[in-house]
Design a protein around this motif. Structure first.
Motif, PDB file in Angstrom:
ATOM      1  N   LEU A 107      42.979  46.133  48.060  1.00 30.22           N
ATOM      2  CA  LEU A 107      44.110  46.941  47.391  1.00 30.22           C
ATOM      3  C   LEU A 107      45.251  46.415  48.340  1.00 30.22           C
ATOM      4  N   LEU A 108      45.452  46.624  49.490  1.00 28.03           N
ATOM      5  CA  LEU A 108      46.382  46.268  50.353  1.00 28.03           C
ATOM      6  C   LEU A 108      46.945  45.070  50.421  1.00 28.03           C
ATOM      7  N   GLU A 109      45.835  44.118  50.597  1.00 25.13           N
ATOM      8  CA  GLU A 109      46.588  42.598  50.292  1.00 25.13           C
ATOM      9  C   GLU A 109      47.060  42.239  48.997  1.00 25.13           C
ATOM     10  N   ALA A 110      46.565  42.765  47.887  1.00 30.54           N
ATOM     11  CA  ALA A 110      46.935  42.463  46.666  1.00 30.54           C
ATOM     12  C   ALA A 110      48.491  43.186  46.364  1.00 30.54           C
ATOM     13  N   GLY A 111      48.295  44.585  46.943  1.00 33.91           N
ATOM     14  CA  GLY A 111      49.809  45.126  46.773  1.00 33.91           C
ATOM     15  C   GLY A 111      50.660  44.461  47.639  1.00 33.91           C
ATOM     16  N   PHE A 112      50.416  43.992  48.725  1.00 34.35           N
ATOM     17  CA  PHE A 112      51.422  43.258  49.541  1.00 34.35           C
ATOM     18  C   PHE A 112      51.740  42.048  48.851  1.00 34.35           C
ATOM     19  N   LEU A 113      51.061  41.314  48.248  1.00 35.13           N
ATOM     20  CA  LEU A 113      51.413  40.099  47.614  1.00 35.13           C
ATOM     21  C   LEU A 113      52.341  40.164  46.381  1.00 35.13           C
ATOM     22  N   ALA A 114      51.970  41.403  45.849  1.00 37.86           N
ATOM     23  CA  ALA A 114      52.709  41.806  44.651  1.00 37.86           C
ATOM     24  C   ALA A 114      54.256  41.926  44.694  1.00 37.86           C
TER      25      ALA A 114
END
Length: 469
Positions: free
Chosen positions: A138-145
């Motif tokens: 979730l952190l990595e996907a949220g960062f890329l978003a």
């Protein structure tokens, strides 16, 4: 030199065919963020509050004495400013609020930055309770978003592909390299539905399937994780097949397992395997209006920052991937660099269920005032009464219920948490008592404690019909 310039220009081009995918991903991500924060609202103080199982103030004090002024680099969290129970609770509710804002498209870039910062802070503060792959996903996907706002570039789409590839492929590699005979012998699903951390009623039905079908399912799992991820980087028809099979596998997992939000997030990541022409066929009719409003806007600073993010993620994750495949140590400097980047939720390693337990041991904590009459502390979602159907709770994650699954393995993280849990119950911590379905002593702790261990298994259809269990 001209080829390099042309390649860079292509990388930073707007990926116009992924406008709808980006729009839908941001809305689904907002719902997942909301579920993750809401799940923590009633748990965080009992887990790491002042009277919690693993108090955050002790963690920060130890880090400060060890690392001094650079402690925040080792533990990146806003709770250096205020680590009170009120601040912990406020962060979870603030996360819910910004998730709603993101869903309705209000200040999307600011909302995404705040959501990432809040969840990183809670993940760091949560210690072992939030040290799971779905939290880092979730952190990595949220960062890329963050880089989707204003329209995706081809580099951003590539980074989403790389994230989905690592999640799926590294999970498959972990299963094979673990040496677990249930994966190499294709018997993992014969045990999985019964022994997973928190089964639900669908798990019971899946466990009744014939052995040959469960073995075929194990083989399909390995195929979907070891072969299909490479289709992500192939032409359109291969990507569509990868998306279809991956989504199908995630839906099957949801139908048979309580794995919080990770499967929903994996499905959302598959949107970047679909182009807008494909999404228009399956999305509601208003997609055309969305398409017009979600016009990509090229910005030099955004491209520069996305390039820096890509370097961070590739440089930290690629050595981990190669190490998982070959076992070759990348060296102290590279390992240290990867560790530093991963502290901020980026470039993580993924290995979902690399080993399989073959029997289920459930622990029941009981207390007594006199040493002869005992009453049990019941966790809300842990399997307990034999005639109670295991509940479906996706996307909620009860962190203590989940951690109890690790205790019978006798590995240090689980046993340490369990010792701390018993200690807090003996002290009568009201925050910890709230993590249980009931406190049989009403806040007045008992004198004696004991732990009973039960070997649990699913009934078969005939046993269920006869007993109702």
């Amino acid at each position: 030199m001209k080829r390099i310039v042309d390649w860079l220009a292509a990388v930073f081009q707007n990926a116009a065919e992924y406008r709808l995918a980006s729009w839908w991903f941001l809305r689904i991500l907002a719902l997942i963020y909301f579920a993750a924060f809401l799940s923590l609202t009633g748990q965080i103080t009992g887990l790491v509050g002042k009277e919690g199982i693993l108090p955050l103030d002790l963690l920060l004090a130890n880090a400060s004495s060890r690392f001094g002024g650079s402690a925040w680099l080792h533990l990146p969290t806003l709770f250096w400013l205020d680590h009170s129970d009120r601040a912990l609770a406020a962060a979870t509710w603030l996360g819910c609020g910004f998730s709603v804002a993101l869903f309705f498209g209000m200040l999307p870039r600011l909302s995404l930055i705040v959501l990432f910062t809040l969840y990183l802070s809670l993940t760091t503060a949560g210690q072992i309770f939030l040290n799971f792959q779905w939290d880092y996903l979730l952190l990595e996907a949220g960062f890329l978003a963050i880089f989707l706002v204003g329209g995706p570039s081809r580099l951003t789409v590539l980074m989403f592909h790389w994230l989905l590839f690592r999640l799926r492929f590294m999970s498959g590699v972990g299963k094979l390299t673990s040496g677990d005979p249930s994966w190499s012998g294709l018997t993992a699903l014969n045990y999985y539905f019964e022994t997973q951390p928190l089964p639900h009623v669908g798990s019971w039905y899946a466990h009744q399937l014939p052995s040959w079908l469960l073995q075929a399912g194990t083989a399909l799992t390995l195929f979907s994780e070891l072969i299909v991820p490479f289709f992500i980087f192939l032409p359109r028809k291969w990507r569509l097949f990868a998306a279809a099979l991956t989504i199908c596998m995630q839906l099957l997992i949801i139908a048979t397992s309580n794995h919080n939000f990770i499967n929903l997030l994996t499905i959302a990541l598959c949107l970047f395997l679909l182009d807008d022409d494909c999404i228009k066929r399956i999305a509601p009719g208003r997609s055309r209006d969305i398409y017009k409003r979600f016009e990509p806007t090229p910005r030099r600073m955004k491209n520069l920052l996305s390039a820096a993010a890509a370097v961070l993620i590739f440089s930290s994750s690629l050595p981990l991937l190669l190490n998982s495949m070959t076992g070759i140590d990348p060296g102290a400097m590279i390992t240290q660099w990867s560790d530093r980047v991963r502290r901020f939720g980026l470039g993580n390693a993924y290995h979902v269920f690399p080993t399989m337990q073959t029997e289920r041991i459930e622990l029941t904590i009981e207390g007594s005032k006199d040493g002869s009459s005992w009453q049990a502390y019941a966790l809300p979602w842990q399997p307990g009464a034999l005639d109670r159907k295991p509940a479906f709770i996706v996307p909620h994650q009860p962190r203590l219920d989940w951690m109890m699954w690790f205790v019978p393995t006798q590995r240090p993280p689980g046993t340490y948490v369990f010792d701390r849990l018993i200690s807090r119950l003996a002290q009568g911590s009201p925050e910890v008592s709230l993590l249980f379905e009931t406190d049989p002593f009403g806040g007045n702790p008992p004198i004696y404690f004991r732990v009973l261990a039960y070997r649990y298994r699913f009934t078969n259809a005939a046993e269920r019909a006869a007993s109702g269990n």
